[in-house]
Write a protein that holds these residues in place. Sequence first.
Motif, PDB file in Angstrom:
ATOM      1  N   UNK A 242       0.809  -1.230   0.000  1.00  0.00           N
ATOM      2  CA  UNK A 242       0.000   0.000   0.000  1.00  0.00           C
ATOM      3  C   UNK A 242       0.837   1.273   0.000  1.00  0.00           C
ATOM      4  N   UNK A 243       2.066   1.213   0.539  1.00  0.00           N
ATOM      5  CA  UNK A 243       2.941   2.375   0.520  1.00  0.00           C
ATOM      6  C   UNK A 243       3.270   2.793  -0.910  1.00  0.00           C
ATOM      7  N   UNK A 244       3.515   1.821  -1.778  1.00  0.00           N
ATOM      8  CA  UNK A 244       3.792   2.119  -3.189  1.00  0.00           C
ATOM      9  C   UNK A 244       2.541   2.664  -3.868  1.00  0.00           C
ATOM     10  N   UNK A 245       1.365   2.183  -3.456  1.00  0.00           N
ATOM     11  CA  UNK A 245       0.116   2.700  -4.030  1.00  0.00           C
ATOM     12  C   UNK A 245      -0.058   4.184  -3.705  1.00  0.00           C
ATOM     13  N   UNK A 246       0.327   4.591  -2.504  1.00  0.00           N
ATOM     14  CA  UNK A 246       0.224   6.001  -2.137  1.00  0.00           C
ATOM     15  C   UNK A 246       1.189   6.847  -2.966  1.00  0.00           C
ATOM     16  N   UNK A 247       2.385   6.316  -3.224  1.00  0.00           N
ATOM     17  CA  UNK A 247       3.328   7.032  -4.081  1.00  0.00           C
ATOM     18  C   UNK A 247       2.786   7.135  -5.505  1.00  0.00           C
ATOM     19  N   UNK A 248       2.134   6.094  -5.982  1.00  0.00           N
ATOM     20  CA  UNK A 248       1.521   6.145  -7.315  1.00  0.00           C
ATOM     21  C   UNK A 248       0.418   7.194  -7.371  1.00  0.00           C
ATOM     22  N   UNK A 249      -0.367   7.297  -6.294  1.00  0.00           N
ATOM     23  CA  UNK A 249      -1.430   8.294  -6.255  1.00  0.00           C
ATOM     24  C   UNK A 249      -0.853   9.704  -6.302  1.00  0.00           C
ATOM     25  N   UNK A 250       0.271   9.933  -5.630  1.00  0.00           N
ATOM     26  CA  UNK A 250       0.939  11.236  -5.720  1.00  0.00           C
ATOM     27  C   UNK A 250       1.424  11.504  -7.136  1.00  0.00           C
ATOM     28  N   UNK A 251       1.929  10.461  -7.786  1.00  0.00           N
ATOM     29  CA  UNK A 251       2.452  10.637  -9.140  1.00  0.00           C
ATOM     30  C   UNK A 251       1.349  10.975 -10.137  1.00  0.00           C
ATOM     31  N   UNK A 252       0.170  10.376  -9.988  1.00  0.00           N
ATOM     32  CA  UNK A 252      -0.919  10.649 -10.926  1.00  0.00           C
ATOM     33  C   UNK A 252      -1.373  12.101 -10.883  1.00  0.00           C
ATOM     34  N   UNK A 253      -1.175  12.775  -9.750  1.00  0.00           N
ATOM     35  CA  UNK A 253      -1.661  14.149  -9.599  1.00  0.00           C
ATOM     36  C   UNK A 253      -0.569  15.206  -9.715  1.00  0.00           C
ATOM     37  N   UNK A 254       0.721  14.787  -9.624  1.00  0.00           N
ATOM     38  CA  UNK A 254       1.789  15.778  -9.605  1.00  0.00           C
ATOM     39  C   UNK A 254       2.872  15.547 -10.651  1.00  0.00           C
ATOM     40  N   UNK A 255       2.870  14.412 -11.329  1.00  0.00           N
ATOM     41  CA  UNK A 255       3.847  14.170 -12.389  1.00  0.00           C
ATOM     42  C   UNK A 255       3.254  14.542 -13.744  1.00  0.00           C
ATOM     43  N   UNK A 256       4.118  14.664 -14.750  1.00  0.00           N
ATOM     44  CA  UNK A 256       3.672  15.044 -16.078  1.00  0.00           C
ATOM     45  C   UNK A 256       2.769  13.978 -16.685  1.00  0.00           C
ATOM     46  N   UNK A 257       1.838  14.452 -17.521  1.00  0.00           N
ATOM     47  CA  UNK A 257       0.843  13.559 -18.107  1.00  0.00           C
ATOM     48  C   UNK A 257       1.492  12.514 -19.011  1.00  0.00           C
ATOM     49  N   UNK A 258       2.518  12.895 -19.748  1.00  0.00           N
ATOM     50  CA  UNK A 258       3.171  11.952 -20.659  1.00  0.00           C
ATOM     51  C   UNK A 258       3.869  10.829 -19.893  1.00  0.00           C
ATOM     52  N   UNK A 259       4.476  11.171 -18.757  1.00  0.00           N
ATOM     53  CA  UNK A 259       5.140  10.133 -17.952  1.00  0.00           C
ATOM     54  C   UNK A 259       4.112   9.194 -17.326  1.00  0.00           C
ATOM     55  N   UNK A 260       2.956   9.721 -16.966  1.00  0.00           N
ATOM     56  CA  UNK A 260       1.900   8.852 -16.453  1.00  0.00           C
ATOM     57  C   UNK A 260       1.399   7.894 -17.522  1.00  0.00           C
ATOM     58  N   UNK A 261       1.339   8.359 -18.770  1.00  0.00           N
ATOM     59  CA  UNK A 261       0.929   7.479 -19.871  1.00  0.00           C
ATOM     60  C   UNK A 261       1.969   6.385 -20.106  1.00  0.00           C
ATOM     61  N   UNK A 262       3.252   6.738 -20.015  1.00  0.00           N
ATOM     62  CA  UNK A 262       4.310   5.727 -20.155  1.00  0.00           C
ATOM     63  C   UNK A 262       4.231   4.693 -19.038  1.00  0.00           C
ATOM     64  N   UNK A 263       3.973   5.171 -17.819  1.00  0.00           N
ATOM     65  CA  UNK A 263       3.848   4.252 -16.684  1.00  0.00           C
ATOM     66  C   UNK A 263       2.627   3.356 -16.826  1.00  0.00           C
ATOM     67  N   UNK A 264       1.550   3.893 -17.394  1.00  0.00           N
ATOM     68  CA  UNK A 264       0.332   3.104 -17.603  1.00  0.00           C
ATOM     69  C   UNK A 264       0.579   1.950 -18.557  1.00  0.00           C
TER      70      UNK A 264
END
Length: 572
Positions: A242-264
């Motif tokens: 769950x700790x990694x899930x919280x970091x992912x939630x931070x990334x979805x709202x504060x990282x660039x959209x293109x990097x989120x698409x690459x991660x997806x």
Amino acid sequence: FFFEGMEGLSKKERAVASAKAKAFGKGLSVKDKKKPKRVLNAQEKRALRMDGDIGKLVHIWEELRLKDGKDKEDMINEILELQSDRLLKTACKPRFARIYQSCCKYGTQSQLQALLKPLRGHFLDIAASPYGYQLVIAFLTYLKTEQKDGLVDEILGYSSQLIRRQYGQRVLERIYNKSAAAVQKKMIAHIFNREDLKKATENYTLSIEEVWEKDGRLRSVCSRTLSSILAKCADKGLVDPPLVHQLMDLATRHCEHEKNLERLADMKKTLIHICHSRYGAKVTEHCLRIAGPETRQEILGSFANSLSNIATGSSSSLMLCAVVDIVDDTTLVRKAVFGELGKDMEVLMTDVVGSRLLTHLLTPETSMKQKFFEGQMEHLCHSEKESWDQLEVVESCDYRGEKFKMKSIQICKTHWVQKHASAIAFFVPKIKKFLAEDYTKYAQIFISRRIMSALVNYAEKTDPKWKGPEPIDAELVAQIKEALTNTKLPKLPKKKPDAGTNKKGSTDKKKPPKRPALESENLEPKKKKAKVSATASADAEAAIAKKPVVSCDVTMENGEGTMPKKPKKKKK
């Protein structure tokens, strides 16, 4: 390998003597010494190994786990004496790590401190090893809170390195799950390994996002660090805690959209495993919003054979409701989602959490939906939500400055009212078939009664612009209304208070039993004196004066007659 002098030895002693003879040439005759030394077999190797300190240690460990009593403290002291110089070297070895775990379980706090002291400063290597991390968890389990804080602070200092390792994640997960919110904030701040972020969250009053709002430069740098951490975790498949899930939630709202698409693209097959946690459900919902039609089809296809578990999860059920709002392809949703859920209508009709999907579909108006989804309206579409088809994402950020460029993207084209109407048209025949067994039976169950009343309200009172053009089956609505009017919810039986408790349930002392009444006591309740007028009282006094005086049966020593006094009643 037999030689002279082994006749009276036991089997174990013969194996030790034979191993020593082969290894060191002791006790052999002249002829045997000339022969080349043979290789020890497995039994002789074990016998030679168990003959030394290791054998004593294992023997004490076996007795420690089996025996109960005061001898355990002495046994642990003996283990600590044998291993005093080798605690650090052997902490990550499988056999010794298990022995030290037993010492943590059965030892006193002073013995735990003696075991912990030589390991201080080396917990990065111990927590990252496949056997040493279990010893760290044993310390966290059996140490008292005051003594545990120092160990937790030392481990949190290594958070930025342990989050990237398989066994280190398990130690962090143990601390994260068993700690208060303040320690969780501190852990996330240490993961970014920045002193300015640690100082900002030192008093535990501010969250990381509140700090980022004040300092845009820090936010941009941390978002880049967050992307690299999640990329390494995804490459190693370390996305379950769950700790990694919280970091992912931070990334979805504060990282660039293109990097989120690459991660997806890398994690779309693992969303089925993370959607059951609190932050994992938010990450899955965000991925469905930003994904294209083909990616959405792959994600929904990965949910096969587990939709009933998703529907009954406290967090994943809201994500499932959002699927109906987001995905435009209603045919895909019917086949991939509703087809499997329609076979298990009992979950959707009688389960407290599983009923959220039908409740969401049958309450399009905001005033009704708030009664069932209070505090969770941001995930769902309703009559007062305006930007239901838009999502704000980070377009770009300047890592040298504080500039964050935001943009809004379109996540769907079809209006949510049409999607809900298609879903209701699918579920109404299923509901009719399910209730056909006995309408009155399900009208007496609280959850199914709530859905039945919501269906009637949707058919008769909902504004036509918030529902589809096809009307609900009139026969079904009439039968449901009849069942609701003729039945009532059964009253829950009152729990009888336990012995020694009063009606309110509090434990009071038992009252002493009442004593038996005496014959001379008048047990009749006292009557209130009525108000008498002056003339009536005068007539009564004259009547009493005419009556003859009757002497008492009881006489005292002086000859005077008196009435026996009534015994005083004890106060309750």
